[in-house]
Design a protein around this motif. Structure first.
Motif, PDB file in Angstrom:
ATOM      1  N   PHE A 116      -6.187   0.652  -8.027  1.00 23.51           N
ATOM      2  CA  PHE A 116      -7.297   1.053  -7.151  1.00 23.51           C
ATOM      3  C   PHE A 116      -7.546   2.547  -7.259  1.00 23.51           C
ATOM      4  N   VAL A 117      -8.811   2.909  -7.168  1.00 19.61           N
ATOM      5  CA  VAL A 117      -9.205   4.314  -7.085  1.00 19.61           C
ATOM      6  C   VAL A 117     -10.046   4.455  -5.829  1.00 19.61           C
ATOM      7  N   ILE A 118      -9.700   5.432  -4.998  1.00 18.39           N
ATOM      8  CA  ILE A 118     -10.444   5.695  -3.767  1.00 18.39           C
ATOM      9  C   ILE A 118     -11.349   6.894  -4.031  1.00 18.39           C
ATOM     10  N   LEU A 119     -12.655   6.713  -3.769  1.00 15.07           N
ATOM     11  CA  LEU A 119     -13.639   7.781  -3.955  1.00 15.07           C
ATOM     12  C   LEU A 119     -14.218   8.175  -2.607  1.00 15.07           C
ATOM     13  N   ASN A 120     -14.487   9.481  -2.440  1.00 13.93           N
ATOM     14  CA  ASN A 120     -15.158   9.923  -1.225  1.00 13.93           C
ATOM     15  C   ASN A 120     -16.666   9.720  -1.354  1.00 13.93           C
ATOM     16  N   HIS A 121     -17.436  10.163  -0.358  1.00 18.41           N
ATOM     17  CA  HIS A 121     -18.879   9.919  -0.387  1.00 18.41           C
ATOM     18  C   HIS A 121     -19.586  10.720  -1.492  1.00 18.41           C
ATOM     19  N   HIS A 122     -18.922  11.741  -2.041  1.00 19.57           N
ATOM     20  CA  HIS A 122     -19.457  12.491  -3.192  1.00 19.57           C
ATOM     21  C   HIS A 122     -19.050  11.845  -4.520  1.00 19.57           C
ATOM     22  N   LEU A 123     -18.312  10.751  -4.434  1.00 18.09           N
ATOM     23  CA  LEU A 123     -17.777  10.012  -5.577  1.00 18.09           C
ATOM     24  C   LEU A 123     -16.707  10.787  -6.341  1.00 18.09           C
ATOM     25  N   ASP A 124     -16.025  11.681  -5.622  1.00 17.23           N
ATOM     26  CA  ASP A 124     -14.857  12.363  -6.174  1.00 17.23           C
ATOM     27  C   ASP A 124     -13.632  11.502  -5.890  1.00 17.23           C
ATOM     28  N   VAL A 125     -12.682  11.526  -6.797  1.00 19.23           N
ATOM     29  CA  VAL A 125     -11.463  10.743  -6.609  1.00 19.23           C
ATOM     30  C   VAL A 125     -10.620  11.380  -5.503  1.00 19.23           C
ATOM     31  N   VAL A 126     -10.308  10.602  -4.491  1.00 22.18           N
ATOM     32  CA  VAL A 126      -9.430  11.040  -3.401  1.00 22.18           C
ATOM     33  C   VAL A 126      -7.983  10.772  -3.799  1.00 22.18           C
ATOM     34  N   CYS A 127      -7.732   9.571  -4.299  1.00 21.11           N
ATOM     35  CA  CYS A 127      -6.392   9.213  -4.758  1.00 21.11           C
ATOM     36  C   CYS A 127      -6.450   7.945  -5.590  1.00 21.11           C
ATOM     37  N   ILE A 128      -5.354   7.704  -6.239  1.00 22.01           N
ATOM     38  CA  ILE A 128      -5.188   6.487  -7.031  1.00 22.01           C
ATOM     39  C   ILE A 128      -4.051   5.702  -6.399  1.00 22.01           C
ATOM     40  N   ILE A 129      -4.265   4.411  -6.245  1.00 19.92           N
ATOM     41  CA  ILE A 129      -3.257   3.572  -5.605  1.00 19.92           C
ATOM     42  C   ILE A 129      -2.768   2.520  -6.588  1.00 19.92           C
ATOM     43  N   GLU A 130      -1.450   2.464  -6.720  1.00 15.85           N
ATOM     44  CA  GLU A 130      -0.790   1.462  -7.561  1.00 15.85           C
ATOM     45  C   GLU A 130      -0.029   0.517  -6.642  1.00 15.85           C
ATOM     46  N   LEU A 131      -0.210  -0.753  -6.867  1.00 17.29           N
ATOM     47  CA  LEU A 131       0.446  -1.780  -6.073  1.00 17.29           C
ATOM     48  C   LEU A 131       1.406  -2.538  -6.974  1.00 17.29           C
ATOM     49  N   ASP A 132       2.677  -2.396  -6.694  1.00 16.79           N
ATOM     50  CA  ASP A 132       3.701  -3.025  -7.527  1.00 16.79           C
ATOM     51  C   ASP A 132       4.064  -4.400  -6.981  1.00 16.79           C
ATOM     52  N   ASP A 133       3.527  -5.410  -7.602  1.00 18.27           N
ATOM     53  CA  ASP A 133       3.902  -6.768  -7.221  1.00 18.27           C
ATOM     54  C   ASP A 133       5.226  -7.107  -7.916  1.00 18.27           C
ATOM     55  N   PRO A 134       5.755  -8.301  -7.708  1.00 20.57           N
ATOM     56  CA  PRO A 134       7.053  -8.639  -8.313  1.00 20.57           C
ATOM     57  C   PRO A 134       7.097  -8.504  -9.848  1.00 20.57           C
ATOM     58  N   SER A 135       5.948  -8.526 -10.516  1.00 16.85           N
ATOM     59  CA  SER A 135       5.949  -8.387 -11.979  1.00 16.85           C
ATOM     60  C   SER A 135       6.354  -6.984 -12.430  1.00 16.85           C
ATOM     61  N   HIS A 136       6.413  -6.035 -11.505  1.00 14.58           N
ATOM     62  CA  HIS A 136       6.802  -4.658 -11.835  1.00 14.58           C
ATOM     63  C   HIS A 136       8.322  -4.449 -11.804  1.00 14.58           C
TER      64      HIS A 136
END
Length: 156
Positions: A98-118
């Motif tokens: 996931f990538v979270i963008l603000n209202h200016h479409l700048d990247v706020v942060c990147i989110i990695e979700l580690d499911d059991p396959s990680h």
């Protein structure tokens, strides 16, 4: 009068011509077979963009950050580049969850979700995070789906 070398040359020429005709016909047969196979078998199939586990996280992110845009499955190559092909090859097939963008479409942060396959991929995940961080991004990594409150605390 025809000598033995001329006859030999003529026989070799005939054999070579026959071999070429056989190869051409075999290629035609193979081409027709490939066309028939390709018309009966699909090469491309649709698949879900994100897993059920990631869908839950997506919904949680939308609740936690209603004024932000949440993008799923973003290619690293959309987030970074390099002047060096060897460096680009290190990330050109990688995708963030996931990538979270603000209202200016700048990247706020990147989110990695580690499911059991990680499981057992901590070293590889650390390298991925380091690439993104070197490019200037904040990376948040979760093994479980956090609460809305926790996401707000981490993202803001």
């Amino acid at each position: 009068m025809v000598n033995l070398s001329q006859i030999t040359f003529l026989i070799i020429g005939c054999i070579a011509s026959l071999a070429i005709l056989i190869i051409i016909n075999l290629e035609k047969i193979k081409f027709k077979r490939d066309i028939q196979i390709n018309t009966t078998k699909k090469e491309y199939y649709a698949k879900p963009v994100i897993s059920k586990f990631e869908i839950k996280m997506f919904e949680r992110l939308k609740k936690a950050c209603p004024e932000h845009h949440v993008l799923a499955q973003v290619a690293f190559s959309a987030l970074m580049t390099s002047n060096y092909m060897a460096t680009r090859n290190k990330f050109n097939r990688k995708v963030t969850d996931f990538v979270i963008l603000n209202h200016h479409l700048d990247v706020v942060c990147i989110i990695e979700l580690d499911d059991p396959s990680h499981a057992g991929k901590g070293n590889e995940d650390a390298k991925r995070d380091a690439m993104l961080q070197e490019a200037g991004y904040t990376v948040l990594r979760y093994t479980n789906i956090p609460t809305v409150r926790q996401l707000q605390k981490d993202i803001y």
